[in-house]
Write a protein that holds these residues in place. Structure first.
Motif, PDB file in Angstrom:
ATOM      1  N   LYS A 273       0.867  -1.174   0.000  1.00 50.84           N
ATOM      2  CA  LYS A 273       0.000   0.000   0.000  1.00 50.84           C
ATOM      3  C   LYS A 273       0.909   1.230   0.000  1.00 50.84           C
ATOM      4  O   LYS A 273       1.672   1.448   0.941  1.00 50.84           O
ATOM      5  CB  LYS A 273      -0.893   0.009   1.241  1.00 50.84           C
ATOM      6  N   VAL A 274       0.859   2.010  -1.085  1.00 53.78           N
ATOM      7  CA  VAL A 274       1.821   3.094  -1.318  1.00 53.78           C
ATOM      8  C   VAL A 274       1.109   4.441  -1.384  1.00 53.78           C
ATOM      9  O   VAL A 274       0.040   4.565  -1.999  1.00 53.78           O
ATOM     10  CB  VAL A 274       2.597   2.858  -2.642  1.00 53.78           C
ATOM     11  N   LEU A 275       1.703   5.440  -0.764  1.00 56.75           N
ATOM     12  CA  LEU A 275       1.265   6.824  -0.916  1.00 56.75           C
ATOM     13  C   LEU A 275       2.307   7.545  -1.762  1.00 56.75           C
ATOM     14  O   LEU A 275       3.492   7.546  -1.424  1.00 56.75           O
ATOM     15  CB  LEU A 275       1.141   7.518   0.444  1.00 56.75           C
ATOM     16  N   GLU A 276       1.877   8.132  -2.870  1.00 61.11           N
ATOM     17  CA  GLU A 276       2.784   8.898  -3.727  1.00 61.11           C
ATOM     18  C   GLU A 276       2.471  10.382  -3.598  1.00 61.11           C
ATOM     19  O   GLU A 276       1.347  10.812  -3.860  1.00 61.11           O
ATOM     20  CB  GLU A 276       2.661   8.475  -5.188  1.00 61.11           C
ATOM     21  N   ILE A 277       3.466  11.156  -3.219  1.00 62.55           N
ATOM     22  CA  ILE A 277       3.322  12.604  -3.073  1.00 62.55           C
ATOM     23  C   ILE A 277       3.913  13.291  -4.303  1.00 62.55           C
ATOM     24  O   ILE A 277       5.022  12.987  -4.720  1.00 62.55           O
ATOM     25  CB  ILE A 277       4.042  13.091  -1.804  1.00 62.55           C
TER      26      ILE A 277
ATOM     27  N   TYR B  71       0.977   3.291   5.631  1.00 60.36           N
ATOM     28  CA  TYR B  71       1.365   2.873   4.293  1.00 60.36           C
ATOM     29  C   TYR B  71       2.670   2.078   4.365  1.00 60.36           C
ATOM     30  O   TYR B  71       3.523   2.352   5.214  1.00 60.36           O
ATOM     31  CB  TYR B  71       1.555   4.093   3.383  1.00 60.36           C
ATOM     32  N   ASP B  72       2.798   1.118   3.461  1.00 55.20           N
ATOM     33  CA  ASP B  72       4.036   0.335   3.413  1.00 55.20           C
ATOM     34  C   ASP B  72       5.200   1.173   2.901  1.00 55.20           C
ATOM     35  O   ASP B  72       6.358   0.923   3.249  1.00 55.20           O
ATOM     36  CB  ASP B  72       3.846  -0.897   2.513  1.00 55.20           C
ATOM     37  N   ALA B  73       4.902   2.156   2.064  1.00 52.16           N
ATOM     38  CA  ALA B  73       5.941   3.035   1.528  1.00 52.16           C
ATOM     39  C   ALA B  73       5.330   4.357   1.106  1.00 52.16           C
ATOM     40  O   ALA B  73       4.170   4.415   0.679  1.00 52.16           O
ATOM     41  CB  ALA B  73       6.643   2.387   0.329  1.00 52.16           C
ATOM     42  N   VAL B  74       6.108   5.432   1.246  1.00 51.76           N
ATOM     43  CA  VAL B  74       5.729   6.750   0.726  1.00 51.76           C
ATOM     44  C   VAL B  74       6.764   7.153  -0.308  1.00 51.76           C
ATOM     45  O   VAL B  74       7.973   7.103  -0.041  1.00 51.76           O
ATOM     46  CB  VAL B  74       5.662   7.803   1.843  1.00 51.76           C
ATOM     47  N   VAL B  75       6.307   7.530  -1.492  1.00 47.29           N
ATOM     48  CA  VAL B  75       7.185   7.854  -2.615  1.00 47.29           C
ATOM     49  C   VAL B  75       7.143   9.338  -2.925  1.00 47.29           C
ATOM     50  O   VAL B  75       6.060   9.922  -3.053  1.00 47.29           O
ATOM     51  CB  VAL B  75       6.773   7.049  -3.872  1.00 47.29           C
ATOM     52  N   LEU B  76       8.320   9.960  -3.003  1.00 48.74           N
ATOM     53  CA  LEU B  76       8.477  11.307  -3.544  1.00 48.74           C
ATOM     54  C   LEU B  76       9.470  11.197  -4.696  1.00 48.74           C
ATOM     55  O   LEU B  76      10.667  11.053  -4.489  1.00 48.74           O
ATOM     56  CB  LEU B  76       9.012  12.293  -2.503  1.00 48.74           C
ATOM     57  N   SER B  77       8.961  11.248  -5.913  1.00 53.95           N
ATOM     58  CA  SER B  77       9.809  11.053  -7.081  1.00 53.95           C
ATOM     59  C   SER B  77       9.874  12.325  -7.922  1.00 53.95           C
ATOM     60  O   SER B  77       8.858  12.765  -8.475  1.00 53.95           O
ATOM     61  CB  SER B  77       9.266   9.896  -7.931  1.00 53.95           C
ATOM     62  N   HIS B  78      11.035  12.937  -7.980  1.00 53.21           N
ATOM     63  CA  HIS B  78      11.268  14.125  -8.804  1.00 53.21           C
ATOM     64  C   HIS B  78      10.238  15.223  -8.537  1.00 53.21           C
ATOM     65  O   HIS B  78       9.686  15.814  -9.464  1.00 53.21           O
ATOM     66  CB  HIS B  78      11.285  13.748 -10.285  1.00 53.21           C
TER      67      HIS B  78
ATOM     68  N   ALA C 283      -8.532   0.532 -10.805  1.00 52.00           N
ATOM     69  CA  ALA C 283      -9.034  -0.144  -9.611  1.00 52.00           C
ATOM     70  C   ALA C 283      -8.014  -0.213  -8.493  1.00 52.00           C
ATOM     71  O   ALA C 283      -8.377  -0.438  -7.343  1.00 52.00           O
ATOM     72  CB  ALA C 283      -9.488  -1.564  -9.972  1.00 52.00           C
ATOM     73  N   ARG C 284      -6.742  -0.020  -8.834  1.00 50.73           N
ATOM     74  CA  ARG C 284      -5.700  -0.133  -7.805  1.00 50.73           C
ATOM     75  C   ARG C 284      -4.967   1.185  -7.561  1.00 50.73           C
ATOM     76  O   ARG C 284      -3.869   1.217  -7.014  1.00 50.73           O
ATOM     77  CB  ARG C 284      -4.706  -1.240  -8.166  1.00 50.73           C
ATOM     78  N   SER C 285      -5.559   2.290  -7.998  1.00 54.94           N
ATOM     79  CA  SER C 285      -4.963   3.604  -7.754  1.00 54.94           C
ATOM     80  C   SER C 285      -6.065   4.645  -7.664  1.00 54.94           C
ATOM     81  O   SER C 285      -7.120   4.501  -8.272  1.00 54.94           O
ATOM     82  CB  SER C 285      -3.980   3.981  -8.872  1.00 54.94           C
ATOM     83  N   ASP C 286      -5.831   5.676  -6.873  1.00 51.66           N
ATOM     84  CA  ASP C 286      -6.755   6.805  -6.842  1.00 51.66           C
ATOM     85  C   ASP C 286      -5.968   8.096  -6.685  1.00 51.66           C
ATOM     86  O   ASP C 286      -4.919   8.128  -6.050  1.00 51.66           O
ATOM     87  CB  ASP C 286      -7.807   6.661  -5.741  1.00 51.66           C
ATOM     88  N   PHE C 287      -6.500   9.155  -7.310  1.00 51.93           N
ATOM     89  CA  PHE C 287      -5.830  10.445  -7.359  1.00 51.93           C
ATOM     90  C   PHE C 287      -6.584  11.472  -6.522  1.00 51.93           C
ATOM     91  O   PHE C 287      -7.807  11.498  -6.499  1.00 51.93           O
ATOM     92  CB  PHE C 287      -5.736  10.944  -8.801  1.00 51.93           C
TER      93      PHE C 287
ATOM     94  N   GLU D 280      -2.597  -6.434  -8.232  1.00 51.93           N
ATOM     95  CA  GLU D 280      -4.007  -6.334  -7.879  1.00 51.93           C
ATOM     96  C   GLU D 280      -4.234  -6.340  -6.376  1.00 51.93           C
ATOM     97  O   GLU D 280      -5.251  -5.836  -5.886  1.00 51.93           O
ATOM     98  CB  GLU D 280      -4.789  -7.480  -8.531  1.00 51.93           C
ATOM     99  N   SER D 281      -3.287  -6.919  -5.618  1.00 53.08           N
ATOM    100  CA  SER D 281      -3.440  -6.978  -4.162  1.00 53.08           C
ATOM    101  C   SER D 281      -2.915  -5.726  -3.466  1.00 53.08           C
ATOM    102  O   SER D 281      -3.070  -5.578  -2.255  1.00 53.08           O
ATOM    103  CB  SER D 281      -2.723  -8.207  -3.607  1.00 53.08           C
ATOM    104  N   GLY D 282      -2.290  -4.833  -4.215  1.00 50.66           N
ATOM    105  CA  GLY D 282      -1.756  -3.599  -3.652  1.00 50.66           C
ATOM    106  C   GLY D 282      -2.604  -2.405  -4.042  1.00 50.66           C
ATOM    107  O   GLY D 282      -3.616  -2.521  -4.741  1.00 50.66           O
TER     108      GLY D 282
END
Length: 269
Positions: free
Chosen positions: A43-47, A117-124, A98-102, A64-66
């Protein structure tokens, strides 16, 4: 590895079939996801998701499980040639929907978060931050909702002379933000050492630090073109700054120096 992943992605999700720019961007995002250590079921949070270039790769990787929750402070009508809203709608209509929301117009510091969350991502996205204190506040809050921070940014410590144009363009645009209020995507040039210190100040420990090849991306030319446009606006800056900018501008015109900077990745826990 990442090239094969891109072709599999296109076949599976019917996205970006005729978009070479996006396909090239996807190649780099798969390399980043691998460097982050993203696994199925996470389960990932992307900022700072932007148009979702990284989001779709994360959603594919977690399976599909994430699930990926992607946020950005920008409004739906921001961006070109497609707005963020248009780009997200296209993704939502695919199997990845189905496996992402904005969540747009969403400030992470004010967001109501009631789960881990299992991980938080800050990419560029760190160079967008106007204030280093705000980025530090993000890191501190991340520590409270996850045991894993996955961070990526352009690496100003370039190793190839062919990348110095991107270095100079980024430098010009950071100076431009110092002297001219703007909403450009370069406000601060945070580097490895600054990010590492902020992570430690936030109470986390750097577990892994590595470089990821990005020389083939189009971003360098985009930044060079924008930097060339704004150089004339330094006429009101101190003369020494004008001289520095002129020297950097001269380098932008040197043939064969427009490859993109590589990315540096930090994984902290």
């Amino acid at each position: 590895m990442s090239q094969n992943s891109v072709q599999q992605f296109i076949k599976q999700y019917n996205l970006f079939e005729n978009d070479q720019i996006q396909q090239t961007q996807l190649q780099h995002r798969y390399a980043l996801a691998e460097a982050f250590g993203i696994k199925k079921g996470m389960k990932v949070l992307e900022i700072g998701c932007g148009q979702g270039d990284m989001t779709v790769v994360l959603a594919d990787t977690v399976g599909e499980s994430g699930h990926v929750t992607a946020i950005d402070i920008a409004p739906p009508d921001y961006g070109a040639p497609f707005t963020l809203g248009e780009a997200h709608e296209r993704i939502n209509q695919s199997k990845l929907g189905a496996r992402s929301d904005f969540h747009l117009e969403t400030d992470f510091l004010e967001m109501n978060l009631d789960k881990q969350y299992d991980a938080v991502v800050l990419s560029h996205c760190s160079w967008y931050f106007h204030d280093p204190a705000q980025l530090l506040a993000y890191f501190k809050r991340i520590r409270s909702i996850s045991n894993m921070l996955c961070f990526a940014e352009w690496d100003m410590q370039f190793e190839k002379i062919t990348q110095r144009g991107h270095f100079c363009a980024a430098s010009i645009l950071a100076l431009y933000s110092q002297f001219t209020a703007n909403d450009g995507n370069i406000q601060n040039l945070f580097g490895r050492s600054e990010i590492g210190k902020m992570i430690e100040d936030a109470g986390m420990k750097v577990e892994q630090e590595l470089g990821v090849d990005a020389h083939y991306l189009q971003d360098s030319q985009w930044e060079i073109d924008y930097a060339m446009e704004v150089t004339k606006e330094f006429s009101a800056a101190p003369f020494r700054i004008q001289t520095l900018v002129q020297n950097y501008t001269d380098i932008l015109g040197v043939e064969g120096t427009n490859e993109s900077l590589d990315s540096f990745v930090i994984v902290a826990k």
